[in-house]
Write a protein that holds these residues in place. Structure first.
Motif, PDB file in Angstrom:
ATOM      1  N   ARG A  59       0.831  -1.208   0.000  1.00  0.00           N
ATOM      2  CA  ARG A  59       0.000   0.000   0.000  1.00  0.00           C
ATOM      3  C   ARG A  59       0.861   1.252   0.000  1.00  0.00           C
ATOM      4  O   ARG A  59       0.595   2.219  -0.716  1.00  0.00           O
ATOM      5  CB  ARG A  59      -0.910   0.004   1.238  1.00  0.00           C
ATOM      6  N   ALA A  60       1.933   1.234   0.818  1.00  0.00           N
ATOM      7  CA  ALA A  60       2.805   2.408   0.908  1.00  0.00           C
ATOM      8  C   ALA A  60       3.483   2.694  -0.431  1.00  0.00           C
ATOM      9  O   ALA A  60       3.617   3.851  -0.839  1.00  0.00           O
ATOM     10  CB  ALA A  60       3.850   2.197   1.999  1.00  0.00           C
ATOM     11  N   ALA A  61       3.922   1.647  -1.112  1.00  0.00           N
ATOM     12  CA  ALA A  61       4.612   1.826  -2.394  1.00  0.00           C
ATOM     13  C   ALA A  61       3.674   2.389  -3.453  1.00  0.00           C
ATOM     14  O   ALA A  61       4.127   3.038  -4.404  1.00  0.00           O
ATOM     15  CB  ALA A  61       5.202   0.502  -2.857  1.00  0.00           C
ATOM     16  N   ARG A  62       2.367   2.123  -3.317  1.00  0.00           N
ATOM     17  CA  ARG A  62       1.401   2.619  -4.292  1.00  0.00           C
ATOM     18  C   ARG A  62       0.878   4.014  -3.953  1.00  0.00           C
ATOM     19  O   ARG A  62       0.020   4.545  -4.664  1.00  0.00           O
ATOM     20  CB  ARG A  62       0.221   1.647  -4.410  1.00  0.00           C
ATOM     21  N   ASP A  63       1.393   4.598  -2.873  1.00  0.00           N
ATOM     22  CA  ASP A  63       0.939   5.925  -2.460  1.00  0.00           C
ATOM     23  C   ASP A  63       1.674   6.976  -3.302  1.00  0.00           C
ATOM     24  O   ASP A  63       2.664   7.568  -2.878  1.00  0.00           O
ATOM     25  CB  ASP A  63       1.218   6.133  -0.973  1.00  0.00           C
ATOM     26  N   ILE A  64       1.193   7.179  -4.522  1.00  0.00           N
ATOM     27  CA  ILE A  64       1.863   8.048  -5.483  1.00  0.00           C
ATOM     28  C   ILE A  64       1.964   9.479  -4.969  1.00  0.00           C
ATOM     29  O   ILE A  64       2.975  10.160  -5.192  1.00  0.00           O
ATOM     30  CB  ILE A  64       1.127   8.029  -6.839  1.00  0.00           C
ATOM     31  N   ARG A  65       0.945   9.947  -4.281  1.00  0.00           N
ATOM     32  CA  ARG A  65       0.971  11.326  -3.794  1.00  0.00           C
ATOM     33  C   ARG A  65       2.108  11.524  -2.795  1.00  0.00           C
ATOM     34  O   ARG A  65       2.868  12.496  -2.896  1.00  0.00           O
ATOM     35  CB  ARG A  65      -0.372  11.683  -3.141  1.00  0.00           C
ATOM     36  N   PHE A  66       2.257  10.600  -1.842  1.00  0.00           N
ATOM     37  CA  PHE A  66       3.328  10.730  -0.855  1.00  0.00           C
ATOM     38  C   PHE A  66       4.697  10.659  -1.525  1.00  0.00           C
ATOM     39  O   PHE A  66       5.583  11.473  -1.247  1.00  0.00           O
ATOM     40  CB  PHE A  66       3.204   9.632   0.202  1.00  0.00           C
ATOM     41  N   VAL A  67       4.876   9.678  -2.404  1.00  0.00           N
ATOM     42  CA  VAL A  67       6.172   9.513  -3.077  1.00  0.00           C
ATOM     43  C   VAL A  67       6.498  10.740  -3.921  1.00  0.00           C
ATOM     44  O   VAL A  67       7.655  11.199  -3.954  1.00  0.00           O
ATOM     45  CB  VAL A  67       6.170   8.234  -3.940  1.00  0.00           C
ATOM     46  N   SER A  68       5.504  11.314  -4.576  1.00  0.00           N
ATOM     47  CA  SER A  68       5.732  12.496  -5.412  1.00  0.00           C
ATOM     48  C   SER A  68       6.156  13.695  -4.572  1.00  0.00           C
ATOM     49  O   SER A  68       7.117  14.404  -4.904  1.00  0.00           O
ATOM     50  CB  SER A  68       4.471  12.835  -6.207  1.00  0.00           C
ATOM     51  N   VAL A  69       5.428  13.937  -3.478  1.00  0.00           N
ATOM     52  CA  VAL A  69       5.768  15.062  -2.608  1.00  0.00           C
ATOM     53  C   VAL A  69       7.140  14.839  -1.976  1.00  0.00           C
ATOM     54  O   VAL A  69       7.936  15.778  -1.835  1.00  0.00           O
ATOM     55  CB  VAL A  69       4.696  15.253  -1.514  1.00  0.00           C
ATOM     56  N   LEU A  70       7.434  13.590  -1.612  1.00  0.00           N
ATOM     57  CA  LEU A  70       8.741  13.250  -1.042  1.00  0.00           C
ATOM     58  C   LEU A  70       9.853  13.589  -2.036  1.00  0.00           C
ATOM     59  O   LEU A  70      10.894  14.149  -1.659  1.00  0.00           O
ATOM     60  CB  LEU A  70       8.771  11.760  -0.699  1.00  0.00           C
ATOM     61  N   GLY A  71       9.640  13.248  -3.302  1.00  0.00           N
ATOM     62  CA  GLY A  71      10.631  13.544  -4.327  1.00  0.00           C
ATOM     63  C   GLY A  71      10.817  15.034  -4.556  1.00  0.00           C
ATOM     64  O   GLY A  71      11.947  15.519  -4.664  1.00  0.00           O
ATOM     65  N   VAL A  72       9.724  15.768  -4.626  1.00  0.00           N
ATOM     66  CA  VAL A  72       9.810  17.219  -4.836  1.00  0.00           C
ATOM     67  C   VAL A  72      10.526  17.884  -3.666  1.00  0.00           C
ATOM     68  O   VAL A  72      11.398  18.753  -3.857  1.00  0.00           O
ATOM     69  CB  VAL A  72       8.404  17.818  -5.026  1.00  0.00           C
ATOM     70  N   LEU A  73      10.182  17.484  -2.443  1.00  0.00           N
ATOM     71  CA  LEU A  73      10.806  18.092  -1.265  1.00  0.00           C
ATOM     72  C   LEU A  73      12.312  17.846  -1.249  1.00  0.00           C
ATOM     73  O   LEU A  73      13.103  18.767  -1.026  1.00  0.00           O
ATOM     74  CB  LEU A  73      10.166  17.541   0.006  1.00  0.00           C
ATOM     75  N   ASN A  74      12.721  16.593  -1.507  1.00  0.00           N
ATOM     76  CA  ASN A  74      14.129  16.224  -1.368  1.00  0.00           C
ATOM     77  C   ASN A  74      14.990  16.601  -2.569  1.00  0.00           C
ATOM     78  O   ASN A  74      16.197  16.829  -2.407  1.00  0.00           O
ATOM     79  CB  ASN A  74      14.245  14.718  -1.108  1.00  0.00           C
ATOM     80  N   PHE A  75      14.395  16.672  -3.752  1.00  0.00           N
ATOM     81  CA  PHE A  75      15.219  16.879  -4.944  1.00  0.00           C
ATOM     82  C   PHE A  75      14.932  18.175  -5.690  1.00  0.00           C
ATOM     83  O   PHE A  75      15.550  18.449  -6.715  1.00  0.00           O
ATOM     84  CB  PHE A  75      15.078  15.674  -5.877  1.00  0.00           C
ATOM     85  N   VAL A  76      13.995  18.971  -5.178  1.00  0.00           N
ATOM     86  CA  VAL A  76      13.746  20.305  -5.741  1.00  0.00           C
ATOM     87  C   VAL A  76      13.901  21.366  -4.650  1.00  0.00           C
ATOM     88  O   VAL A  76      14.698  22.304  -4.784  1.00  0.00           O
ATOM     89  CB  VAL A  76      12.340  20.397  -6.379  1.00  0.00           C
ATOM     90  N   VAL A  77      13.152  21.215  -3.565  1.00  0.00           N
ATOM     91  CA  VAL A  77      13.189  22.202  -2.487  1.00  0.00           C
ATOM     92  C   VAL A  77      14.531  22.172  -1.751  1.00  0.00           C
ATOM     93  O   VAL A  77      15.169  23.206  -1.561  1.00  0.00           O
ATOM     94  CB  VAL A  77      12.026  21.963  -1.496  1.00  0.00           C
ATOM     95  N   VAL A  78      14.967  20.981  -1.332  1.00  0.00           N
ATOM     96  CA  VAL A  78      16.222  20.880  -0.585  1.00  0.00           C
ATOM     97  C   VAL A  78      17.408  21.429  -1.378  1.00  0.00           C
ATOM     98  O   VAL A  78      18.209  22.209  -0.838  1.00  0.00           O
ATOM     99  CB  VAL A  78      16.476  19.426  -0.132  1.00  0.00           C
ATOM    100  N   PRO A  79      17.605  21.057  -2.654  1.00  0.00           N
ATOM    101  CA  PRO A  79      18.744  21.631  -3.387  1.00  0.00           C
ATOM    102  C   PRO A  79      18.729  23.155  -3.439  1.00  0.00           C
ATOM    103  O   PRO A  79      19.792  23.786  -3.394  1.00  0.00           O
ATOM    104  CB  PRO A  79      18.591  21.021  -4.784  1.00  0.00           C
ATOM    105  N   ALA A  80      17.542  23.757  -3.549  1.00  0.00           N
ATOM    106  CA  ALA A  80      17.471  25.223  -3.559  1.00  0.00           C
ATOM    107  C   ALA A  80      17.944  25.798  -2.231  1.00  0.00           C
ATOM    108  O   ALA A  80      18.699  26.781  -2.190  1.00  0.00           O
ATOM    109  CB  ALA A  80      16.032  25.668  -3.852  1.00  0.00           C
ATOM    110  N   VAL A  81      17.515  25.166  -1.126  1.00  0.00           N
ATOM    111  CA  VAL A  81      17.958  25.601   0.205  1.00  0.00           C
ATOM    112  C   VAL A  81      19.461  25.392   0.365  1.00  0.00           C
ATOM    113  O   VAL A  81      20.185  26.259   0.864  1.00  0.00           O
ATOM    114  CB  VAL A  81      17.176  24.840   1.299  1.00  0.00           C
ATOM    115  N   VAL A  82      19.938  24.233  -0.071  1.00  0.00           N
ATOM    116  CA  VAL A  82      21.358  23.893   0.081  1.00  0.00           C
ATOM    117  C   VAL A  82      22.237  24.836  -0.731  1.00  0.00           C
ATOM    118  O   VAL A  82      23.307  25.253  -0.276  1.00  0.00           O
ATOM    119  CB  VAL A  82      21.606  22.429  -0.337  1.00  0.00           C
ATOM    120  N   PHE A  83      21.792  25.185  -1.930  1.00  0.00           N
ATOM    121  CA  PHE A  83      22.590  26.110  -2.742  1.00  0.00           C
ATOM    122  C   PHE A  83      22.799  27.427  -1.999  1.00  0.00           C
ATOM    123  O   PHE A  83      23.920  27.957  -1.946  1.00  0.00           O
ATOM    124  CB  PHE A  83      21.919  26.370  -4.090  1.00  0.00           C
TER     125      PHE A  83
END
Length: 341
Positions: A59-83
């Motif tokens: 069920r967790a693996a099929r939670d597309i919304r959570f996985v999508s938000v997780l990806g955006v947070l870690n690979f879009v938002v975080v890099p901007a903060v880190v830069f």
């Protein structure tokens, strides 16, 4: 005893960190304990995986919304903060590479433990771990190229990522799956033998359930005691990283909460998302930093400094995040969604 440990776990974690700092500064041989970090962390993750019913992982693996938000947070938002944060050390190549290595890579190991302690959806983080590991392996060279230049990319080897994934995720996950399967096996032909296997497996589950808090204390102690000495010896150059890493935590906690609210995640998922945005893959990238040329000798210590700051932050966030994202938080669903068909 287990109930007492659970009730006092935060104080016990603080005590483990304080004891590690004292021992690490007083005992010259303490850095040699770093060889214990990987096996102890593997045991901690095994205990975590044993506590997560594997039937929930589908069920967790099929939670597309959570996985999508997780990806955006870690690979879009975080890099901007880190830069933005990394510009404060951009003049020092070794510190810059160390900061980028650790802050650009989301944690896939003890974040599952800490998120679970705060009532987060550890099963969702566990299911997303392989995706996070693969994504950071592919994207890290691109971010290093953009933020630090081609020289930083040329000295990075991917081997430690693969090794860490095998020993810290894959092996404990397989062992946990086998133990859970044995513990739940039913009756049938050879039921007496199956009953013995079932009792043995359930005994293992009980032992690791009772050992969760002591294993976390041991992990905190070994990581800190083995690394505090070299960090203290180079504190003059590393001291400026402490407010930088603290600022990362202070910025990412509200951003994680905001992302969860915008995505209307349920409370356990929201807490898990917040922890994932804050917690970095320091224990996995440390071998990467250690493999760098001599010119980058401070990069591993920059990674370790982040670990020390983060461990203290995690102890605080175990109590803070449930208050920021309470069970009836506005804009956040109070409970997990029903299993997807």
């Amino acid at each position: 005893m287990t109930l007492w440990l659970s009730r006092h776990q935060v104080l016990l974690y603080v005590a483990a960190i304080v004891a590690a700092v004292v021992v690490g500064l007083l005992v010259p041989a303490a850095p040699a304990l770093d060889v214990l970090v990987t096996p102890i962390l593997a045991l901690l993750l095994l205990a975590t995986f044993l506590a997560v019913p594997f039937r929930m992982l589908g069920r967790a693996a099929r939670d597309i919304r959570f996985v999508s938000v997780l990806g955006v947070l870690n690979f879009v938002v975080v890099p901007a903060v880190v830069f933005g944060l990394s510009r404060f050390v951009a003049a020092d190549d070794a510190l810059l590479v160390g900061v980028l290595l650790v802050l650009l890579t989301p944690c896939v190991d003890y974040v599952i433990v800490f998120a679970g302690l705060a009532g987060g959806a550890s099963d969702r983080l566990l299911a997303a771990a392989p995706l996070l590991m693969l994504a950071q392996l592919l994207l890290l060279p691109l971010y290093l190229l953009a933020f630090a230049g081609p020289e930083a990319v040329s000295v990075i080897e991917p081997g430690p990522f693969v090794e860490a994934f095998v020993w810290l995720i894959l092996v404990p996950l397989i062992v946990a799956a086998i133990v859970q399967w044995l513990a739940g096996s039913g009756s049938g032909p050879g039921s007496k033998r199956r009953s013995r296997r079932q009792s043995f497996a359930r005994g293992i589950l009980g032992v690791f359930e009772a050992a969760m808090v002591p294993l976390m204390m041991l992990t905190l102690f070994v990581v800190v005691v083995s690394q505090i000495g070299p960090v203290a010896a180079n504190l003059g150059r590393l001291a400026g990283l402490i407010p930088l890493y603290a600022a990362f935590v202070v910025v990412m906690v509200p951003l994680g909460c905001l992302a969860a609210r915008l995505a209307t995640l349920d409370v356990p998922s929201a807490r898990a998302l917040t922890f994932s945005g804050v917690t970095r893959n320091s224990l996995v990238v440390l071998p990467l930093a250690l493999a760098l040329p001599a010119a980058f000798d401070l990069a591993p210590l920059a990674v370790v400094t982040q670990t020390l700051v983060e461990l203290v932050a995690m102890v605080v966030l175990v109590r803070l995040v449930p208050r920021l994202l309470p069970a009836r938080a506005r804009g956040v669903s109070p409970s997990a969604p029903k299993p997807m068909a």
